[in-house]
Design a protein around this motif. Structure first.
Motif, PDB file in Angstrom:
ATOM      1  N   CYS A 128      -9.741  -9.594 -35.429  1.00  0.00           N
ATOM      2  CA  CYS A 128     -10.082 -10.449 -36.575  1.00  0.00           C
ATOM      3  C   CYS A 128     -10.558 -11.845 -36.182  1.00  0.00           C
ATOM      4  CB  CYS A 128      -8.873 -10.591 -37.507  1.00  0.00           C
ATOM      5  SG  CYS A 128      -8.285  -9.034 -38.205  1.00  0.00           S
ATOM      6  N   VAL A 129     -10.230 -12.279 -34.991  1.00  0.00           N
ATOM      7  CA  VAL A 129     -10.549 -13.650 -34.578  1.00  0.00           C
ATOM      8  C   VAL A 129     -11.608 -13.625 -33.486  1.00  0.00           C
ATOM      9  CG1 VAL A 129      -9.637 -15.819 -33.664  1.00  0.00           C
ATOM     10  CG2 VAL A 129      -8.187 -14.365 -35.130  1.00  0.00           C
ATOM     11  N   ILE A 167      -0.109  -8.583 -39.803  1.00  0.00           N
ATOM     12  CA  ILE A 167       0.201  -9.463 -38.671  1.00  0.00           C
ATOM     13  C   ILE A 167       1.522  -9.066 -38.034  1.00  0.00           C
ATOM     14  CG2 ILE A 167       0.804 -11.834 -38.023  1.00  0.00           C
ATOM     15  CD1 ILE A 167      -1.207 -12.789 -40.142  1.00  0.00           C
ATOM     16  N   TYR A 198      -8.475 -20.466 -40.419  1.00  0.00           N
ATOM     17  CA  TYR A 198      -8.028 -19.091 -40.200  1.00  0.00           C
ATOM     18  C   TYR A 198      -7.493 -18.405 -41.461  1.00  0.00           C
ATOM     19  CZ  TYR A 198      -8.398 -20.307 -35.256  1.00  0.00           C
ATOM     20  OH  TYR A 198      -8.868 -20.705 -34.025  1.00  0.00           O
ATOM     21  N   LEU A 231       0.372 -16.683 -35.739  1.00  0.00           N
ATOM     22  CA  LEU A 231      -0.619 -16.137 -36.675  1.00  0.00           C
ATOM     23  C   LEU A 231      -0.168 -16.310 -38.127  1.00  0.00           C
ATOM     24  CD1 LEU A 231      -1.780 -12.875 -34.851  1.00  0.00           C
ATOM     25  CD2 LEU A 231      -2.921 -15.093 -34.941  1.00  0.00           C
ATOM     26  N   PRO A 266       0.375  -7.983 -34.041  1.00  0.00           N
ATOM     27  CA  PRO A 266      -0.304  -9.275 -33.928  1.00  0.00           C
ATOM     28  C   PRO A 266      -1.427  -9.272 -32.886  1.00  0.00           C
ATOM     29  CG  PRO A 266       1.858  -9.369 -32.902  1.00  0.00           C
ATOM     30  CD  PRO A 266       1.794  -8.071 -33.640  1.00  0.00           C
ATOM     31  N   LEU A 306      -7.684 -14.167 -41.262  1.00  0.00           N
ATOM     32  CA  LEU A 306      -6.535 -13.343 -40.915  1.00  0.00           C
ATOM     33  C   LEU A 306      -6.140 -12.426 -42.066  1.00  0.00           C
ATOM     34  CD1 LEU A 306      -4.402 -16.033 -39.053  1.00  0.00           C
ATOM     35  CD2 LEU A 306      -5.668 -14.125 -38.032  1.00  0.00           C
ATOM     36  N   CYS A 321      -0.871 -19.839 -38.987  1.00  0.00           N
ATOM     37  CA  CYS A 321      -2.308 -20.055 -39.206  1.00  0.00           C
ATOM     38  C   CYS A 321      -2.746 -19.501 -40.556  1.00  0.00           C
ATOM     39  CB  CYS A 321      -3.112 -19.408 -38.081  1.00  0.00           C
ATOM     40  SG  CYS A 321      -2.963 -20.240 -36.481  1.00  0.00           S
ATOM     41  N   LYS A 322      -2.221 -18.345 -40.912  1.00  0.00           N
ATOM     42  CA  LYS A 322      -2.564 -17.723 -42.194  1.00  0.00           C
ATOM     43  C   LYS A 322      -2.150 -18.623 -43.363  1.00  0.00           C
ATOM     44  CE  LYS A 322      -3.635 -14.443 -45.162  1.00  0.00           C
ATOM     45  NZ  LYS A 322      -5.052 -14.109 -45.446  1.00  0.00           N
ATOM     46  N   VAL A 342      -4.539  -7.826 -34.446  1.00  0.00           N
ATOM     47  CA  VAL A 342      -5.088  -8.801 -35.390  1.00  0.00           C
ATOM     48  C   VAL A 342      -5.843  -9.896 -34.640  1.00  0.00           C
ATOM     49  CG1 VAL A 342      -4.469 -10.636 -37.021  1.00  0.00           C
ATOM     50  CG2 VAL A 342      -3.397  -8.369 -37.205  1.00  0.00           C
ATOM     51  N   LEU A 343      -5.248 -10.404 -33.567  1.00  0.00           N
ATOM     52  CA  LEU A 343      -5.885 -11.474 -32.795  1.00  0.00           C
ATOM     53  C   LEU A 343      -7.227 -11.031 -32.243  1.00  0.00           C
ATOM     54  CD1 LEU A 343      -5.599 -14.330 -31.453  1.00  0.00           C
ATOM     55  CD2 LEU A 343      -4.633 -13.139 -29.473  1.00  0.00           C
TER      56      LEU A 343
END
Length: 450
Positions: A82-83, A71, A61, A51, A75, A65, A54-55, A78-79
């Protein structure tokens, strides 16, 4: 130990590690230890790293994120919060936005799916991913005493994307580097059946590997012709298709060895492997698998069947978080008696578009078509295609031209599970496989939203 196997495991692999930096055996050793370890802690560490990557480096993303602080704190939250789950068509429409800006073109390995749905997905991989997938496969096979140099036979189709010369080179590489012989799955005839069996008796493979439908057809031909096999196998490994209970029973009856279920996807890696005690273990060090409602894409509790979303924890070149792989399955809360602490899939039910639309929009799994049609005498193959909730075509292949099937009975039985669907029967000479070589018994061609 046979000389070829010895050379692969004691000369070739060490040489690849020394001169090319190959890490398959290193990763395999790590997986052998971690399968009994703290899996949630391993996933948390790897997900956090992914993550944060990705940020910082993946345009798709970066704005989605939250901060690095959030994160690092949780995590998983967040996954999931937020995703949004990523569908294949969304990825395909703007795949460049999922490419990491800090990985050079020279490290990107192009690949694509086999196109079972008619729409191949093109994507990039890295060597690290490939090695992690291979290590996961070898860990699963190691549960049956199979090692990287073990002699094997693949019942497989030719790679359709390769030229004839490239196919020859590919087969030669398989033979020399992997101790694996490939027998054509597209040429299962009486004459070739005898050749294949005689070859296996001479070659004495440790395991047999192939699509579930091809392995099943091979076993059925052996049974029908009352052929006695004069070789022993450590395992028969079924891959790429749903292995149904009746197929597993038939394979056990013919080959007298463990039947292994390998579950994976070309665009997601080796996702799960069945162990000798029967548990289908998720490769949890490499991925996170979620089961989602096919309508809402909301998470479902263990024990309920839904579409599978995969987060590949080793994909840093073109990350696809919560990626809908197109399969249907069920997670289990049970613990496997083997003692491994890897989470379990209780079932792998097939493709998402195997789900048919029944009365009032309810979903009916396509395996019901097989349950209704497979016992019929005089029927050698079939495929059900639901074009809309109201219309479908049933393609039938008769075992001989003289066979007369009771169409009214067939349609009446299907109407019990799909009462709102008008079905037309069409007789054909064969049911062609998909572009990837897989065979499908039931396919929904329309959206579940109607």
């Amino acid at each position: 130990m046979p000389i070829h196997k010895y050379m692969i495991e004691n000369i070739l692999y060490p040489a690849m590690e020394r001169y090319k930096g190959n890490r398959i055996r290193t990763v395999l050793s790590e997986l052998q230890q971690s399968q009994y370890g703290d899996i949630p802690a391993i996933q948390k560490l790897r997900l956090t790293r992914l993550l944060l990557h990705c940020k910082q480096h993946v345009p798709a993303y970066q704005t989605i994120l939250p901060s690095e602080l959030e994160i690092n704190a949780d995590p998983f939250h967040v996954l999931y919060s937020c995703v949004s789950p990523l569908q294949k068509h969304t990825f395909q429409s703007d795949s460049d936005r999922y490419l990491a800006d800090n990985i050079d073109d020279t490290q990107r390995i192009p690949n694509c799916t086999g196109g079972s749905t008619g729409e191949p997905v093109h994507f990039y991989m890295t060597r690290q991913q490939v090695e992690s997938y291979e290590a996961a496969r070898w860990r699963g096979l190691s549960w049956y005493g199979i090692t990287p140099g073990s002699r094997s036979v693949m019942l497989w189709g030719s790679p359709i994307e390769l030229s004839k010369q490239a196919q020859f080179i590919n087969r030669l590489r398989e033979q020399l580097l992997k101790n694996r012989r490939i027998l054509s799955a597209y040429q299962l005839s009486d004459q070739n059946l005898k050749k294949y069996v005689k070859f296996m008796e001479r070659y004495k493979p440790e395991y047999l590997y192939g699509y579930a439908t091809i392995l099943t057809a091979f076993a059925q031909m052996i049974k029908q012709r009352d052929i006695e096999l004069r070789f022993d196998l450590k395992a028969v490994v079924s891959t790429s298709e749903t292995l149904e209970a009746w197929q597993l029973e038939l394979l056990q009856q013919i080959f007298h060895c463990p039947i292994v279920n390998e579950y994976g996807a070309r665009d997601a890696g080796i996702l799960a492997y069945s162990c000798p005690q029967g548990g289908i273990h998720v490769t949890a060090e490499n991925c996170i698998i979620e089961v989602l409602d096919p309508f809402t894409y909301r998470p479902l509790p263990h024990g309920q069947s839904g579409v599978l979303a995969v987060t590949d924890l080793n994909n840093f070149v073109q990350p696809r978080l919560r990626y809908i792989v197109g399969d249907v399955g069920t997670m289990s809360e049970a613990a496997c008696p083997c003692g491994r602490r890897l989470p379990l899939l209780s079932r792998i039910d097939g493709r998402e578009d195997d789900l048919l639309i029944g009365h009032a929009g309810t979903l009916v799994h396509g395996n019901v078509i097989g349950q209704l049609l497979r016992p019929l005498d005089g029927l050698s193959a079939f495929q059900f295609r639901q074009h809309t909730p109201q219309q479908a075509t049933l393609f039938l292949v008769k075992s001989s031209a003289e066979v007369r099937l009771n169409e009214s009975s067939i349609l009446g039985n299907i109407a019990k599970v799909l009462p709102d669907t008008s079905i037309s029967i069409q007789y054909v000479s064969q049911i062609p496989p998909s572009p990837s070589g897989k065979k499908r018994y039931a396919i929904r061609e329309c959206s579940i939203e109607g």
